[in-house]
Every structure is written in structure tokens, then in C-alpha cells.
Design a protein around this motif. Structure first.
Motif, short mmCIF file in Angstrom:
data_model
loop_
_atom_site.label_atom_id
_atom_site.label_comp_id
_atom_site.label_asym_id
_atom_site.label_seq_id
_atom_site.Cartn_x
_atom_site.Cartn_y
_atom_site.Cartn_z
N ARG A 1 -2.42 82.44 23.90
CA ARG A 1 -2.77 82.50 22.47
C ARG A 1 -1.55 82.22 21.60
O ARG A 1 -1.67 81.59 20.55
CB ARG A 1 -3.37 83.87 22.13
N CYS A 2 -0.38 82.67 22.07
CA CYS A 2 0.85 82.41 21.32
C CYS A 2 1.17 80.92 21.31
O CYS A 2 1.56 80.36 20.28
CB CYS A 2 2.01 83.18 21.93
N ARG A 3 1.00 80.27 22.44
CA ARG A 3 1.27 78.83 22.52
C ARG A 3 0.29 78.04 21.67
O ARG A 3 0.65 77.01 21.08
CB ARG A 3 1.20 78.37 23.98
N GLU A 4 -0.96 78.51 21.58
CA GLU A 4 -1.95 77.82 20.74
C GLU A 4 -1.66 78.01 19.26
O GLU A 4 -1.85 77.09 18.45
CB GLU A 4 -3.35 78.37 21.07
N PHE A 5 -1.16 79.18 18.88
CA PHE A 5 -0.90 79.49 17.47
C PHE A 5 0.40 78.89 16.96
O PHE A 5 0.51 78.52 15.79
CB PHE A 5 -0.88 81.01 17.29
N GLU A 6 1.38 78.76 17.80
CA GLU A 6 2.72 78.39 17.34
C GLU A 6 2.78 77.06 16.59
O GLU A 6 3.49 76.97 15.57
CB GLU A 6 3.72 78.39 18.49
N PRO A 7 2.10 75.98 17.01
CA PRO A 7 2.16 74.75 16.22
C PRO A 7 1.69 74.95 14.78
O PRO A 7 2.27 74.37 13.85
CB PRO A 7 1.24 73.79 16.97
N ARG A 8 0.67 75.78 14.57
CA ARG A 8 0.21 76.07 13.21
C ARG A 8 1.27 76.85 12.43
O ARG A 8 1.49 76.59 11.25
CB ARG A 8 -1.09 76.88 13.26
N LEU A 9 1.90 77.79 13.11
CA LEU A 9 2.96 78.57 12.46
C LEU A 9 4.13 77.67 12.09
O LEU A 9 4.71 77.81 11.00
CB LEU A 9 3.42 79.70 13.38
N ARG A 10 4.49 76.76 12.95
CA ARG A 10 5.61 75.84 12.66
C ARG A 10 5.27 74.96 11.46
O ARG A 10 6.14 74.71 10.61
CB ARG A 10 5.91 74.98 13.89
N ARG A 11 4.03 74.46 11.37
CA ARG A 11 3.64 73.65 10.20
C ARG A 11 3.67 74.49 8.93
O ARG A 11 4.12 74.03 7.87
CB ARG A 11 2.25 73.05 10.42
N PHE A 12 3.15 75.71 9.03
CA PHE A 12 3.18 76.64 7.90
C PHE A 12 4.61 76.84 7.42
O PHE A 12 4.90 76.75 6.22
CB PHE A 12 2.57 77.97 8.36
N TRP A 13 5.50 77.08 8.34
CA TRP A 13 6.91 77.32 8.01
C TRP A 13 7.55 76.08 7.39
O TRP A 13 8.27 76.16 6.39
CB TRP A 13 7.66 77.72 9.27
N SER A 14 7.28 74.94 7.97
CA SER A 14 7.86 73.70 7.48
C SER A 14 7.42 73.39 6.06
O SER A 14 8.22 72.96 5.22
CB SER A 14 7.49 72.54 8.42
N ARG A 15 6.14 73.62 5.76
CA ARG A 15 5.61 73.33 4.43
C ARG A 15 6.23 74.21 3.35
O ARG A 15 6.24 73.84 2.17
CB ARG A 15 4.09 73.51 4.42
N LEU A 16 6.75 75.36 3.74
CA LEU A 16 7.32 76.29 2.76
C LEU A 16 8.85 76.25 2.69
O LEU A 16 9.42 76.66 1.68
CB LEU A 16 6.88 77.72 3.09
N THR A 17 9.49 75.76 3.74
CA THR A 17 10.95 75.86 3.79
C THR A 17 11.68 74.55 4.02
O THR A 17 12.89 74.48 3.80
CB THR A 17 11.37 76.83 4.92
N ASP A 18 10.99 73.51 4.45
CA ASP A 18 11.65 72.24 4.77
C ASP A 18 11.85 71.43 3.48
O ASP A 18 10.90 71.16 2.75
CB ASP A 18 10.80 71.44 5.76
#
Length: 212
Positions: free
Chosen positions: A46-63
Motif C-alpha cells: 500500500r505504501c508503494r502504491e501511495f508514494e507516487p501520489r504523495l511525490r506528485r502532491f509534494w512536487s506541486r507544492l514545493t517544486d
């Protein structure tokens, strides 16, 4: 304060390239920011499935490629890996701006999981700068709403911080009256009413002058 959660401990940046282990460094990195505590494991499907979404979320707010100014946001990974090698491999692959609790502090990570009521992985606990819990587990919000949920967190954090400061104001020699969220609206309505009364008085005065 949220940063004080890790007082007396150390946090690692990606690949253990940098270590934050003094109060000054921890405050500089975490103070006055929303703090995400990511509980997960490299072995968890479940962590591996969720992490790509979390990375996109993070990138959209901090990149900087997506936003002119990165949001006041920090993430600390609290890994539940079974070995130090697995933990080190995860740190080497995680985003550069994430931080992580060292593997040797795994027991403290489990204590935090119990403290915040984490019952399954992954889990993302959202803390206000004051340390108050904004969201006990934001995995569903991040997955379903993406970056838009961040605005709600920030507004809730500002409201909590404002309420936290009110008791401090009352300790002054001449305490100020407590302000409500509707006070600016009431003041505006009061000014409009005064202006309307003045206009009515001027009209009545003008009419009396014409009659004379």
C-alpha cells in the motif's frame, strides 16, 4: 511546537548526506511550517502504491517548476523497515527535501505511531506549527484531492495559532477584548450605517434650508 517533537534527536536528509541534530538546525528546518509525518515501509504494498501520489502532491507544492514560492511545508519519514539496509536504500531514493528519522531511532518512531494512533501503513499525520494535530491521517485526502487539500490545512493551522495566542494577550496589564472572525464585517457594517445616517442628516438639513 511541532519542531520540539524531535528535540534531542537527529533527522537525516536524503542519502544521509546531511544530519540535523542541534536545536538550532531543527528549528531552522521545521519551525513555522506545517509538518507531515509519513509512517511507511519499503516492503508495504500500500505504501508503494501511495508514494507516487504523495511525490506528485509534494512536487506541486514545493517544486519551483510548479510554484513561484515553495509552501511552508516539511515532511519527516518515520520508516518501519525491518533492516538498516532497507532503510538506507529508501533514504537514497526519497525526494531531496524530505527528512527521515534514523534507523537507530526506530523505537521512537514506533512510539510516535502509538502516540498519534497510527493503525495501518501508510499514514500521514498533519501537524500545525503549534504541534496540534490537523489531520490524524491525510492519506485519503492526498490521494483523492491532491494539492488542493493543503489550503484547508493552512487555514485551519492559522485559526489554531490565532486561538493559541489569545490567552497570551489576556496576560497583558490591559487585556484587549477578544476578537471574533466576524468583527471586521461588523465594523464595516457599522461604518456604513454611520455614513448613511450622516447622509440622511445632510439631506434633511438641505431640505430645511430650501424651505426657509
Amino acid at each position: 511546537m511541532a519542531w520540539a517533537l524531535f528535540a534531542g534527536r537527529a533527522l537525516l536528509c536524503r542519502g544521509s548526506e546531511r544530519r540535523l541534530d542541534t536545536e538550532r538546525e531543527l528549528r531552522a528546518a521545521l519551525d513555522n511550517r506545517l509538518l507531515l509525518l509519513l509512517f511507511g515501509s519499503a516492503r508495504c504494498p500500500r505504501c508503494r502504491e501511495f508514494e507516487p501520489r504523495l511525490r506528485r502532491f509534494w512536487s506541486r507544492l514545493t517544486d519551483p517548476a510548479h510554484v513561484e514560492r515553495p509552501e511552508q511545508l516539511r515532511l519527516v519519514y518515520l520508516g518501519q523497515e525491518r533492516s538498516e539496509r532497507e532503510h538506507r536504500e529508501y533514504l537514497q531514493a526519497m525526494p531531496r527535501t524530505w527528512m527521515a528519522l534514523p534507523y537507530r531511532e526506530a523505537a521512537f518512531g514506533r512510539d510516535l505511531a502509538a502516540r498519534f494512533g497510527v493503525s495501518q501503513l501508510p499514514a500521514v499525520v498533519v501537524l500545525a506549527p503549534s504541534g496540534a494535530v490537523l489531520v490524524p491521517d491525510a492519506v485519503r485526502e492526498i490521494r483523492d484531492l491532491g494539492p488542493s487539500c493543503f489550503q484547508g490545512w493552512r487555514q485551519a493551522a492559522e485559526l489554531l495559532d490565532r486561538n493559541f495566542q489569545e490567552p497570551q494577550e489576556q496576560e497583558q496589564e490591559r487585556p484587549l477584548p477578544r476578537r471574533s472572525l466576524t468583527e471586521p464585517l461588523r465594523r464595516r457594517k457599522y461604518r456604513i450605517s454611520e455614513e448613511e445616517d450622516e447622509e440622511e442628516e445632510e439631506e434633511e438639513t438641505g431640505e430645511e434650508g430650501q424651505r426657509e
